[in-house]
Design a protein around this motif. Structure first.
Motif, short mmCIF file in Angstrom:
data_model
loop_
_atom_site.label_atom_id
_atom_site.label_comp_id
_atom_site.label_asym_id
_atom_site.label_seq_id
_atom_site.Cartn_x
_atom_site.Cartn_y
_atom_site.Cartn_z
N THR A 43 0.84 -1.20 0.00
CA THR A 43 0.00 0.00 0.00
C THR A 43 0.87 1.26 0.00
N THR A 103 -4.40 -3.43 4.91
CA THR A 103 -5.50 -3.43 3.95
C THR A 103 -6.49 -4.56 4.28
N ASP A 137 -4.93 -3.08 -4.98
CA ASP A 137 -4.38 -3.22 -3.63
C ASP A 137 -5.31 -4.16 -2.86
N TYR A 138 -4.75 -5.02 -2.04
CA TYR A 138 -5.53 -6.08 -1.40
C TYR A 138 -4.72 -6.55 -0.19
MG LIG Z 1 -1.86 -2.95 2.30
#
Ligand SMILES: [Mg+2]
Ligand SMILES: Nc1nc2c(ncn2[C@@H]2O[C@H](COP(=O)(O)OP(=O)(O)OP(=O)(O)O)[C@@H](O)[C@H]2O)c(=O)[nH]1
Length: 452
Positions: A43, A103, A137-138
């Motif tokens: 991230t 995340t 993003d995950y």
């Molecule tokens: Mg992340």
């Protein structure tokens, strides 16, 4: 199976996909897979990438920037939840900046980059180039589910049982072992999944290990109703059948869409590896991270990007391995950091190369939180780092330790010499130089050829 599902995916999203295929034909759409285990820096990397690409500042190694051809970028709207760049950016620009939280869902980022093209013909036909860069993003844990696609339930059960039996996992597996020992025809899958979820939580939080399957069972908001747990052959047949059915449902409804919608269609990939956390945790952790990485990398199809393959199933053509958070140590340690990563990922890199991918390795800090300073200690010059320690919240100068240029040996592990510290982020400021380490080299390797 995957092929059919992929087709289903295409039919579902037809208008968007058609527009996108148009872009792909002229090679203007690039999907970048940002991969890495949890907390590896995905991230922060994505946020820093956008921050620098928006106006191209401090990216001397990006050819288009260096040659004065880069015009800047803008965020494009996306279907579904968008990567919350503005929120992360705001918290990093605050007087007391903070890192983004771990995340817990999937978001998409689309960035349009503009540049002046090179080459006579291109300059005449299309002097202004544009590239649409897409990143998702995950939570890092989700990646560890991808290998399940190639397993059936007995294989998963056997692999997991082997892992759970040995140290360090065995030390926190007491409750899980007791649950397996007490299996009866009245035991329900839901009870067992709940015990397995608690066990995996310990593996992750108490032991700090990475290889946790099913990955979604330990992320925030996990639904144990969709989870499953490994069972031995000797478990009551009905229970094993019910668990196997859960396993197949999870694969079909959770993992396959994630894979087919996002990971089967990437052009470029960066794999972020946090070696500091891994070294701090010791030998078992180091081996576990290496296994987890290899397990993940097995799930990606590496191959040449032919035109047909590009239309229907582009495969990854460039792969960058990056040791993240390089600012944890002084600059004179970066060569060793890179070398250690090279050793760690050597088998995966070999396979990728053999499949025709261009690969590279580097040490980077997407958002640099320290400076290297030289201090004298008892007549010796030491390379130290200066930054605000995360656990103490005060600016300090410290000798962070050294990175071995080779795989750590027994003595390295025994001596407890790896005690790398975390730092608070520095305030992200527009136009200020030196806020990253080699982020521009990563960008040039990953997309530089598409900015010509
Ligand atoms: Mg992340
Ligand atoms: N010093 C330093 N720390 C970093 C850097 N990038 C990430 N970190 C640290 O690593 C932590 C994790 O970074 P994230 O980007 O949130 O990691 P992630 O891969 O997205 O993690 P998940 O969302 O849990 O999968 C941050 O909270 C920071 O403490 C960097 O460039 N320098």
């Amino acid at each position: 199976m995957l092929g059919l599902d992929r087709l289903g995916g295409f039919v579902r999203d037809l208008p968007g996909e058609v527009a996108e295929l148009g872009d792909r034909l002229v090679d203007r759409h690039l999907r970048l897979a940002v991969t890495g285990l949890r907390r590896s820096g995905k991230t922060v990397f994505t946020t820093a990438l956008v921050h620098h690409l928006l106006d191209g500042h401090d990216l001397a190694f990006v050819g288009a920037v260096h040659e004065g051809r880069y015009r800047g970028a803008r965020l494009l709207p996306v279907r579904g939840p968008a990567f919350p760049y503005a929120t992360f950016h705001r918290t990093l620009m605050a007087d007391r900046p903070t890192w983004p939280d771990a995340t817990d869902r999937l978001t998409v980022l689309k960035l349009e980059l503009r540049f002046r093209t090179t080459g006579l013909v291109q300059r005449l036909m299309a002097p202004n180039g544009s590239l649409i860069l897409e990143i998702i993003d995950y939570p890092g844990e989700w990646l560890l589910d991808l290998p399940l696609l190639e397993m059936d339930y007995p294989t998963f059960s056997e692999t997991a049982a082997q892992r759970d039996r040995v140290e360090p996992r065995a030390a926190v597996a007491g409750e899980w072992r007791a649950a397996l020992a007490g299996l009866s025809p009245t035991t329900t899958p839901a009870e067992l999944v709940e015990v397995y979820r608690r066990y995996l939580g310990r593996v992750q939080n108490e032991l700090g290990l990475s290889l946790v399957q099913p990955g979604r069972l330990v992320t925030a908001g996990a639904d144990p109703a969709t989870g499953f747990a490994p069972l031995p052959d000797a478990a009551p047949a009905e229970l094993r059948r019910a668990m196997a059915a859960r396993f197949e449902t999870y694969k079909r409804q959770v993992v396959e869409p994630f894979y087919t919608d996002h990971f089967s269609r990437f052009d470029r990939q960066i794999v972020l590896v946090d070696l500091f956390h891994t070294l701090n945790r010791g030998r078992a952790h180091f081996a576990d991270s290496r296994d987890a990485l290899e397990t993940i990398l097995e799930s990606f199809r590496y191959g040449t990007n032919s035109l047909l393959a590009r239309l229907f199933r582009p495969s990854i053509e460039k792969l960058l391995f990056a040791a993240s958070k390089a600012d944890h140590v002084a600059a004179n340690q970066h060569a060793n950091l890179k070398q250690l990563l090279e050793l760690m990922i050597a088998p995966a890199r070999r396979k990728a190369r053999f499949a025709g991918l261009e690969t590279d390795v580097l040490a980077l800090a997407a958002l640099r939180a320290t400076d290297t300073v030289r201090t004298e200690h008892q007549g010796q010059l030491l390379s130290c780092v200066r930054g605000r320690l995360a656990d103490e919240g005060r600016e300090t100068v410290l000798f962070p330790g050294e990175i071995p240029g080779d795989l750590p040996d027994d003595e390295d592990w025994r001596s407890g010499r790896f005690r790398f510290r975390d730092f608070e982020p520095r305030r992200l400021e527009p136009g200020v130089k030196g806020q990253h380490l080699r982020l521009d080299q990563a960008i040039e390797f990953l997309i530089g050829d598409k900015l010509r």
